[in-house]
Design an enzyme around this catalytic site. Structure first.
Site, PDB file in Angstrom:
ATOM      1  N   LYS A 133       0.968  -1.277  -0.090  1.00 20.37           N
ATOM      2  CA  LYS A 133      -0.060  -0.050  -0.155  1.00 20.37           C
ATOM      3  C   LYS A 133       0.782   1.219   0.023  1.00 20.37           C
ATOM      4  CE  LYS A 133      -2.074  -1.141   3.960  1.00 20.37           C
ATOM      5  NZ  LYS A 133      -1.430  -2.576   4.105  1.00 20.37           N
ATOM      6  N   ARG A 177      -9.986   1.034   8.306  1.00 19.07           N
ATOM      7  CA  ARG A 177      -9.561  -0.450   8.668  1.00 19.07           C
ATOM      8  C   ARG A 177     -10.806  -1.060   9.387  1.00 19.07           C
ATOM      9  NH1 ARG A 177      -3.560   0.385   8.670  1.00 19.07           N
ATOM     10  NH2 ARG A 177      -2.358  -1.472   8.919  1.00 19.07           N
ATOM     11  N   ARG A 218      11.577  -5.621   5.137  1.00 22.37           N
ATOM     12  CA  ARG A 218      11.352  -4.186   4.914  1.00 22.37           C
ATOM     13  C   ARG A 218      12.146  -3.347   5.774  1.00 22.37           C
ATOM     14  NH1 ARG A 218       5.159  -1.987   5.379  1.00 22.37           N
ATOM     15  NH2 ARG A 218       5.262  -2.654   7.466  1.00 22.37           N
ATOM     16  N   ARG A 261      10.865  -0.777  11.323  1.00 22.75           N
ATOM     17  CA  ARG A 261       9.845  -0.539  12.266  1.00 22.75           C
ATOM     18  C   ARG A 261       9.710  -1.597  13.426  1.00 22.75           C
ATOM     19  NH1 ARG A 261       4.612  -0.207   8.490  1.00 22.75           N
ATOM     20  NH2 ARG A 261       3.658  -1.077  10.187  1.00 22.75           N
ATOM     21  N   ARG A 278      -0.914  -8.761  13.223  1.00 19.39           N
ATOM     22  CA  ARG A 278      -1.497  -8.017  12.361  1.00 19.39           C
ATOM     23  C   ARG A 278      -2.376  -8.404  11.407  1.00 19.39           C
ATOM     24  NH1 ARG A 278       4.085  -5.188  11.241  1.00 19.39           N
ATOM     25  NH2 ARG A 278       2.954  -4.243   9.437  1.00 19.39           N
TER      26      ARG A 278
END
Ligand code: ADP
Ligand code: ADP
Ligand code: ZN
Length: 216
Positions: free
Chosen positions: A13, A88, A127, A161, A172
């Site tokens: 996203k 969400r 990431r 993160r 998540r």
């Protein structure tokens, strides 16, 4: 045009929102980025959100709705917004309708980026991000052209993160399937959904989204 990017954590996203922002002069609104900024700044809101984020759970609707309302008020988004990571929950989707209606606008299109759960874990754990400009990278799929140097700004500091561990990603994903996936049906009932195959490479996904928007 106001566009919602929907998809599980790691679907791409943020990556696609940044590209669309440049291509279509839309303004990216990422509640994840806003919340991380609040945590880093040590505000009361950041304190309330931080612990839930670390556990991979959603923060209360009222917090993120407030953040989105504030950023829409700042007068940006002339050509429209790309909502990245918001809404969400169904409650957030309804609040978004109200906010856009008060501007004489609506959600025009919802692009769902579809990726398998197993691929998501690999995406998330690989990431990393340029600490200076926020450009996103991946250990396997998108390394900087020159090792250790950001392609966009030349920065040499990168960050990861706190919630990008395998354990938290699994939480998540649970939150996504239970609370966010029902939004696909909610927006399908309004005939707004375009699904794209998020397993393809970054360029291909971008082209698919572009086509979905041109057909909208
Ligand atoms: P999200 O905002 O949905 O959580 P990101 O855009 O941050 O996801 O992407 C998660 C990770 O996967 C990043 O490291 C990014 O570089 C990488 N990535 C994004 N899209 C793709 C893709 N189509 N193929 C492979 N890796 C991707
Ligand atoms: P990703 O798409 O990679 O999971 P985000 O950066 O969008 O990550 O979100 C990170 C965390 O911030 C989420 O796990 C959640 O705790 C919180 N968060 C972000 N956006 C929302 C939202 N719209 N509603 C509730 N919590 C949110
Ligand atoms: Zn950079």
């Amino acid at each position: 045009m106001n566009l919602v990017l929907l998809g599980p954590p790691g679907a791409g996203k943020g990556t696609q929102a940044k590209r669309l922002q440049d291509l279509r002069s839309l303004v990216q609104l990422s509640t994840g980025d806003m919340l991380r900024a609040a945590v880093a700044a040590g505000t009361e809101l950041g304190r309330q959100a931080g612990e839930l984020m670390e556990q991979g759970q959603l923060v209360p609707d009222a917090l993120v709705i407030g953040l989105i309302a504030e950023s829409m008020d700042e007068g940006k988004g002339g050509a429209g917004f790309i909502l990245d990571g918001f809404p969400r929950t169904i409650g957030q989707a309804e609040a978004l309708n109200t906010l856009l209606q008060s501007r004489g606008e609506k959600v025009d299109r919802v692009v769902v980026i579809e990726v398998d759960d197993d691929a998501l874990v690999a995406r998330i754990t690989g990431r990393f991000t340029c600490a200076t400009c926020g450009e996103g990278y991946h250990e396997l799929f998108k390394l900087p052209k020159v090792e250790g140097v950001c392609d966009v700004c030349g920065g040499t500091k990168f960050s990861r993160r706190a919630d990008d561990t395998e354990e938290v990603v699994r939480e998540r994903l649970k939150a996504y399937h239970a609370q966010t996936e029902p939004l696909i049906g909610y927006y399908k009932a309004q005939d707004k959904v375009s699904a794209v195959d998020g397993m393809a490479d970054i360029e291909t996904v971008q082209k698919e989204i572009d086509q979905a928007l041109d057909g909208a």
